[in-house]
Design a protein around this motif. Structure first.
Motif, PDB file in Angstrom:
ATOM      1  N   TYR A   1      29.059 -10.773   1.778  1.00 22.68           N
ATOM      2  CA  TYR A   1      28.984 -12.214   1.552  1.00 22.68           C
ATOM      3  C   TYR A   1      27.845 -12.854   2.332  1.00 22.68           C
TER       4      TYR A   1
ATOM      5  N   THR B   1      32.560  -8.444  -4.074  1.00 24.44           N
ATOM      6  CA  THR B   1      32.154  -9.551  -3.205  1.00 24.44           C
ATOM      7  C   THR B   1      30.654  -9.816  -3.399  1.00 24.44           C
TER       8      THR B   1
ATOM      9  N   TRP C   1      31.002 -13.666  -6.184  1.00 23.46           N
ATOM     10  CA  TRP C   1      31.815 -14.862  -6.000  1.00 23.46           C
ATOM     11  C   TRP C   1      30.965 -16.081  -5.646  1.00 23.46           C
ATOM     12  N   PRO C   2      29.984 -15.990  -4.716  1.00 25.08           N
ATOM     13  CA  PRO C   2      29.127 -17.149  -4.456  1.00 25.08           C
ATOM     14  C   PRO C   2      28.396 -17.640  -5.709  1.00 25.08           C
TER      15      PRO C   2
ATOM     16  N   CYS D   1      34.897 -23.333   6.171  1.00 21.72           N
ATOM     17  CA  CYS D   1      35.067 -21.910   6.497  1.00 21.72           C
ATOM     18  C   CYS D   1      36.421 -21.648   7.150  1.00 21.72           C
TER      19      CYS D   1
ATOM     20  N   SER E   1      39.145 -22.027   4.631  1.00 18.74           N
ATOM     21  CA  SER E   1      39.127 -20.842   3.777  1.00 18.74           C
ATOM     22  C   SER E   1      39.778 -19.657   4.480  1.00 18.74           C
TER      23      SER E   1
ATOM     24  N   HIS F   1      42.997 -17.692   2.941  1.00 13.76           N
ATOM     25  CA  HIS F   1      42.972 -16.274   2.589  1.00 13.76           C
ATOM     26  C   HIS F   1      43.996 -15.461   3.379  1.00 13.76           C
TER      27      HIS F   1
ATOM     28  N   TRP G   1      37.139 -25.485  -2.805  1.00 12.66           N
ATOM     29  CA  TRP G   1      35.726 -25.462  -3.201  1.00 12.66           C
ATOM     30  C   TRP G   1      35.177 -26.867  -3.433  1.00 12.66           C
TER      31      TRP G   1
ATOM     32  N   ALA H   1      28.591 -21.085  -0.133  1.00 11.07           N
ATOM     33  CA  ALA H   1      29.745 -20.348  -0.666  1.00 11.07           C
ATOM     34  C   ALA H   1      29.814 -18.943  -0.076  1.00 11.07           C
TER      35      ALA H   1
ATOM     36  N   CYS I   1      32.976 -17.663   1.799  1.00 12.74           N
ATOM     37  CA  CYS I   1      33.622 -16.427   1.355  1.00 12.74           C
ATOM     38  C   CYS I   1      33.690 -15.405   2.480  1.00 12.74           C
TER      39      CYS I   1
ATOM     40  N   GLY J   1      36.477 -16.260   4.522  1.00 14.37           N
ATOM     41  CA  GLY J   1      37.685 -15.887   3.797  1.00 14.37           C
ATOM     42  C   GLY J   1      37.932 -14.396   3.780  1.00 14.37           C
TER      43      GLY J   1
END
Length: 437
Positions: free
Chosen positions: A71, A122, A126-127, A234, A237, A241, A342, A359, A363, A366
């Motif tokens: 990430y 990852t 996802w970003p 962050c 998140s 998670h 988000w 992101a 992530c 997360g």
């Protein structure tokens, strides 16, 4: 179709790009099937591959460690690379990992497969999706955009899970062979990932994504790191998670400790996917109407209250229905919270051109729970067999939910101060302007 979308409030940029968002969502729904399907067949997976609860937790740690590294760089790549290429390569790589899983692998071999999934599910995938959804929707429809994005993911994931359950039951009953049944499930998810990569290759168009990045650059990373809004998101998140990974342990608690049937637990697992849809979509509409911070505060309050009640529920068959109802309630509000996290980027004025980089960092935060939650839960349950092990883990989970509640209070205060600072800046600018008028 367009008239129906307008009737339910899907218009503007979101209406124009709704189909593309659904394709991205369906890609996201299948890519996580392989790394996490082991939780839906927890007991069968352990017996098939001769594993302990702690070893099951190690797989999560491997995914988390590789996810953190992925990430960090993947978010930057997402701001300057073709979304279509990111999706196609990620889906195909995950499917190939599934095919490798079919080989007669021991614990070390399985670790290598989970390491591959730690990268393929990852990195920039996802970003890139998060940024694309933000860019493809108007500022006042961010909640609905992410709500339908998460909701469609859960629909796709639920349908795939039902198909996997049917395959497993067929293999386990007709063939009387759980090992073979498990391989059917793996082959199914591998095939679906590879098939979706082919669909994405022909359906996803980069020009329709309206992504601003033209090349990979680390210039925005410093700006994003200096933004306090990103750090708060962050941390939220991170809490989200931790809970997301912990959801899986409610089902063995209901079956192993409370005494529910395996079939009842499996249906709770399926409902986990279907029941989250209402939370995602309803949360999107409510966030656009009442604000993200207010909705997330409510969600954390309900989750915290539900978790406390669950701990107070007596152990035994009499508590099965109560815990199931609490599980569903907590689940719905968690998914309101999860999808809306988000939209905090827009609420906190994180620059659109650095959405992928932001992101990626979010992530990465997360992904940190991946490194310890599963192994922590497995170790606690192994060390403290029976009810006490689950209770100790649920105490930890309650503390994390409480921390999330406090973070949203901090977020609301941050937004209030940011508006005050902006107002003072605007007033000063007007005073300076008057000197020249």
């Amino acid at each position: 179709m367009s008239s129906f979308l307008r009737k339910i409030g899907i218009k503007g940029k979101l209406g124009d790009n709704f189909g593309a968002i659904i394709i991205l969502a369906l890609s996201g729904s299948v890519i996580f099937g392989l790394p996490f399907f082991r939780f839906d067949y927890y007991d069968a997976y352990i017996s098939t591959y001769h594993l302990t609860n702690t070893q099951m937790g190690v797989f999560g740690t491997v995914i988390g460690v590789f996810g953190i590294v992925s990430y960090l760089f993947g978010g930057v790549v997402a701001d300057g690379m073709s979304v279509r290429k990111v999706i196609v390569v990620s889906l195909a790589g995950t499917g190939i990992g599934g095919l490798l899983h079919l080989l007669p692998l021991g614990f070390k071999g399985l670790l290598c497969v989970y390491a591959l999934w730690g990268v393929s599910t990852t990195f920039a995938f996802w970003p890139a999706c998060v940024k694309a959804v933000r860019v493809m929707s108007d500022k006042d429809s961010q909640g609905k955009a992410y709500g339908f994005f998460e909701g469609a993911q859960n629909i796709g994931g639920a349908v795939a899970a039902l198909a996997a359950v049917a395959l497993f039951n067929w293999g386990a009953s007709r063939m009387a062979n759980e090992v073979l049944a498990m391989k059917y499930v793996i082959l199914f998810y591998a095939f679906v990932n590879i098939a979706m990569s082919i669909v994405a290759l022909f359906v996803v168009k980069d020009d329709s994504m309206m992504l601003s990045g033209a090349r990979v650059s680390f210039k925005g990373l410093v700006k994003v790191i200096k933004n306090p809004a990103v750090w708060i998101i962050c941390l939220v998140s991170f809490c989200n998670h931790v809970f997301c990974l912990s959801i899986y342990y409610y089902i063995p608690y209901v079956t192993d400790i409370l005494g529910a049937s395996v079939a009842f637990g499996a249906m709770l697992g399926v409902f986990r996917k279907f029941g989250s849809i209402g939370g995602n979509i309803a949360g999107g509409y409510l966030a656009d109407r009442f604000g993200t911070a207010r909705l997330m505060l409510l969600a954390f309050i309900v989750m915290l209250g539900g978790q406390v009640l669950l701990l107070l529920t007596p152990v035994g068959k009499a508590g099965i229905i109560i815990v199931a109802v609490l599980f569903v309630t907590i689940l719905v509000f968690f998914h309101m919270n999860y999808a809306m996290a988000w939209t905090m980027m827009s609420e906190g004025a994180v620059p659109v051109e650095y959405s992928g980089t932001a992101a990626g960092l979010i992530c990465m935060a997360g992904a940190v729970p991946e490194t310890f939650v599963s192994i922590l839960a497995g170790n606690i349950i192994d060390t403290h067999p029976g009810e006490s092990g689950f209770r100790y883990f649920f105490y930890f989970l309650t503390a994390v939910i409480a921390a999330g509640f406090v973070l949203i209070l901090i977020w609301r205060n941050y937004l209030k101060r940011a508006r005050i600072d902006k107002s003072k800046f605007d007033e000063k600018a007007m005073e300076d302007l008057k000197q020249y008028v």
